[in-house]
Design a protein around this motif. Structure first.
Motif, short mmCIF file in Angstrom:
data_model
loop_
_atom_site.label_atom_id
_atom_site.label_comp_id
_atom_site.label_asym_id
_atom_site.label_seq_id
_atom_site.Cartn_x
_atom_site.Cartn_y
_atom_site.Cartn_z
N ARG A 1 23.21 -63.80 4.73
CA ARG A 1 23.84 -62.89 3.76
C ARG A 1 25.04 -62.16 4.36
N ASP A 2 25.26 -62.35 5.67
CA ASP A 2 26.34 -61.65 6.37
C ASP A 2 26.16 -60.13 6.27
N VAL A 3 24.90 -59.71 6.35
CA VAL A 3 24.59 -58.29 6.19
C VAL A 3 23.83 -57.80 7.42
N MET A 4 24.14 -56.59 7.84
CA MET A 4 23.42 -55.95 8.94
C MET A 4 22.38 -55.01 8.37
N LEU A 5 21.20 -55.02 8.98
CA LEU A 5 20.12 -54.13 8.55
C LEU A 5 19.79 -53.24 9.76
N GLY A 6 19.72 -51.95 9.53
CA GLY A 6 19.40 -51.07 10.65
C GLY A 6 19.34 -49.63 10.20
N LYS A 7 19.27 -48.75 11.18
CA LYS A 7 19.21 -47.33 10.85
C LYS A 7 20.53 -46.65 11.23
N ALA A 8 20.75 -45.49 10.63
CA ALA A 8 21.83 -44.60 11.06
C ALA A 8 23.21 -45.26 11.09
N PHE A 9 23.46 -46.21 10.19
CA PHE A 9 24.82 -46.76 10.09
C PHE A 9 25.82 -45.64 9.75
N ASP A 10 25.35 -44.60 9.13
CA ASP A 10 26.09 -43.34 8.97
C ASP A 10 25.70 -42.48 10.18
N ILE B 1 42.52 -40.35 11.11
CA ILE B 1 41.70 -41.26 10.31
C ILE B 1 40.25 -40.98 10.72
N VAL B 2 39.45 -40.63 9.73
CA VAL B 2 38.04 -40.34 10.00
C VAL B 2 37.21 -41.52 9.54
N PHE B 3 36.50 -42.13 10.47
CA PHE B 3 35.60 -43.23 10.09
C PHE B 3 34.30 -42.64 9.56
N GLU B 4 33.80 -43.25 8.51
CA GLU B 4 32.54 -42.76 7.93
C GLU B 4 31.61 -43.93 7.62
N GLY B 5 30.35 -43.60 7.43
CA GLY B 5 29.37 -44.54 6.90
C GLY B 5 28.88 -43.97 5.58
N PRO B 6 29.69 -44.04 4.53
CA PRO B 6 29.37 -43.34 3.28
C PRO B 6 28.26 -44.04 2.50
N PRO B 7 27.49 -43.27 1.73
CA PRO B 7 26.39 -43.86 0.97
C PRO B 7 26.90 -44.74 -0.15
N ARG C 1 24.40 -48.98 2.30
CA ARG C 1 23.34 -48.86 1.29
C ARG C 1 22.14 -48.14 1.89
N TYR C 2 21.63 -47.17 1.18
CA TYR C 2 20.43 -46.41 1.55
C TYR C 2 20.64 -45.55 2.80
N ALA C 3 21.82 -44.93 2.88
CA ALA C 3 22.10 -44.01 3.98
C ALA C 3 21.08 -42.87 3.97
N HIS C 4 20.85 -42.31 5.14
CA HIS C 4 19.92 -41.19 5.30
C HIS C 4 18.47 -41.56 4.96
N THR C 5 18.13 -42.82 5.16
CA THR C 5 16.73 -43.26 5.10
C THR C 5 16.51 -44.08 6.38
N TYR D 1 21.71 -51.07 4.87
CA TYR D 1 22.49 -52.31 4.95
C TYR D 1 23.98 -51.98 5.08
N VAL D 2 24.67 -52.80 5.87
CA VAL D 2 26.14 -52.80 5.87
C VAL D 2 26.58 -54.26 5.86
N ALA D 3 27.53 -54.60 5.01
CA ALA D 3 28.07 -55.97 5.00
C ALA D 3 29.07 -56.11 6.15
N PHE D 4 28.91 -57.16 6.92
CA PHE D 4 29.80 -57.35 8.07
C PHE D 4 31.25 -57.51 7.60
N GLU D 5 31.45 -58.14 6.43
CA GLU D 5 32.82 -58.34 5.95
C GLU D 5 33.51 -57.00 5.65
N ASP D 6 32.74 -56.00 5.23
CA ASP D 6 33.33 -54.67 4.99
C ASP D 6 33.79 -54.05 6.31
N TYR D 7 32.98 -54.30 7.33
CA TYR D 7 33.32 -53.81 8.66
C TYR D 7 34.62 -54.44 9.16
#
Ligand SMILES: [Zn+2]
Length: 284
Positions: A101-110, A162-168, A248-252, A256-262
């Motif tokens: 799916r080209d997606v990363m699954l993990g915690k605290a991406f934000d 430029i402020v990098f964020e991991g927005p919900p 997706r699902y920040a603060h839980t 998920y983060v899509a690698f292509e967005d990165y």
């Protein structure tokens, strides 16, 4: 953070940053003890067998939750497990890359994802001849009041930031016309949240470059939230934008983060930094 050790050997805790109580019980965590060893533990919950019909529907309060390290007394916790009050606690989640799916699954991406993007931006620009000096900084405690940023902004004194964020991400529960931070829709450029209205000229400049280079990007007008850009803005008025990689699902515990967005965020940032000079910045 561990607040107190109960006589039965479970730990009272407080949350740091913004946690919804509904996302906390029955998850795995790790508690760091006096020796720096991380001990696996479970956030307690009452088994459904013992719940009343009312309890099943209600969300427990954090003050009624506890962390269970598998001890049966306070003495065991203090003397054998070597856990003190003040011990840090983190969700116990392993990073995974889901390649189909080209997606990363993990915690605290934000905001681990922003941190990674910052490091990769420096790597990409290494050895290149730029018309601007780049200073990168990681700052702590954004989630509890942008504290680290208040220190770093004074040290760096930026002319632009430029402020990098991991927005919900909002794409799993919003109607299509309201989706502004959707996965696989490119980096999010935030127009406003409760802490900042970004510099509109710098914002437009970056969006225009994304358009010209065929890099996906989306903009967001948020009614909540805040970020480190606010502190930078208030310190010197330096034109600031917020570039977020949707989470997706920040603060839980799981997100998920899509690698292509990165990749898009990285490309856009590198392109913008290469294009800057005193004249361009002067226009903002
Ligand atoms: Zn956050």
């Amino acid at each position: 953070m561990v607040q107190a050790i109960k006589p039965n050997g479970t730990l009272r805790f407080v949350t740091i940053g913004s946690w919804a109580p509904v996302n906390i019980p029955a998850h795995k965590v790790r508690v760091r003890n006096r020796d720096g060893v991380y001990l696996p533990a479970i956030i307690t919950s009452i088994p459904p067998h013992f719940m009343t019909a009312e309890q099943k529907k209600a969300v427990p309060k954090i003050s009624d939750m506890a962390i269970d390290v598998g001890a049966t007394s306070a003495e065991e916790v203090k003397n054998q497990f070597k856990i003190d009050i003040g011990a840090p606690v983190v969700p116990d989640v392993r990073f995974e890359y889901l390649d189909h799916r080209d997606v990363m699954l993990g915690k605290a991406f934000d905001n681990r994802i922003g941190t990674a993007c910052l490091a990769d931006t420096l790597r990409e620009l290494d050895g290149q001849d730029l018309d601007v000096d780049i200073v990168a900084s990681l700052s702590a405690q954004e989630e509890v009041g942008e504290r680290g940023a208040q220190v770093t902004v004074k040290k760096i004194q930026p002319d632009l930031s430029i402020v990098f964020e991991g927005p919900p991400a909002d794409d799993t529960f919003s109607p299509e016309y309201m989706i502004q931070t959707g996965m696989k829709r490119g980096p999010m450029l935030r127009d406003r949240d409760t802490s900042i209205i970004v510099n509109p000229r710098f914002q437009k400049y970056v969006l225009d470059r994304a358009g010209a280079k065929g890099i996906k990007a989306q903009r967001a007008v948020r009614t909540g939230g805040g970020n480190d850009g606010a502190v930078i803005n208030l310190y010197s008025g330096a034109p600031t934008i917020v570039l977020g990689i949707p989470v997706r699902y920040a603060h839980t515990p799981y997100s998920y983060v899509a690698f292509e967005d990165y990749v898009s965020a990285l490309k856009l940032t590198v392109d913008v930094l290469k294009s800057l000079n005193a004249e361009v910045i002067g226009r903002f």
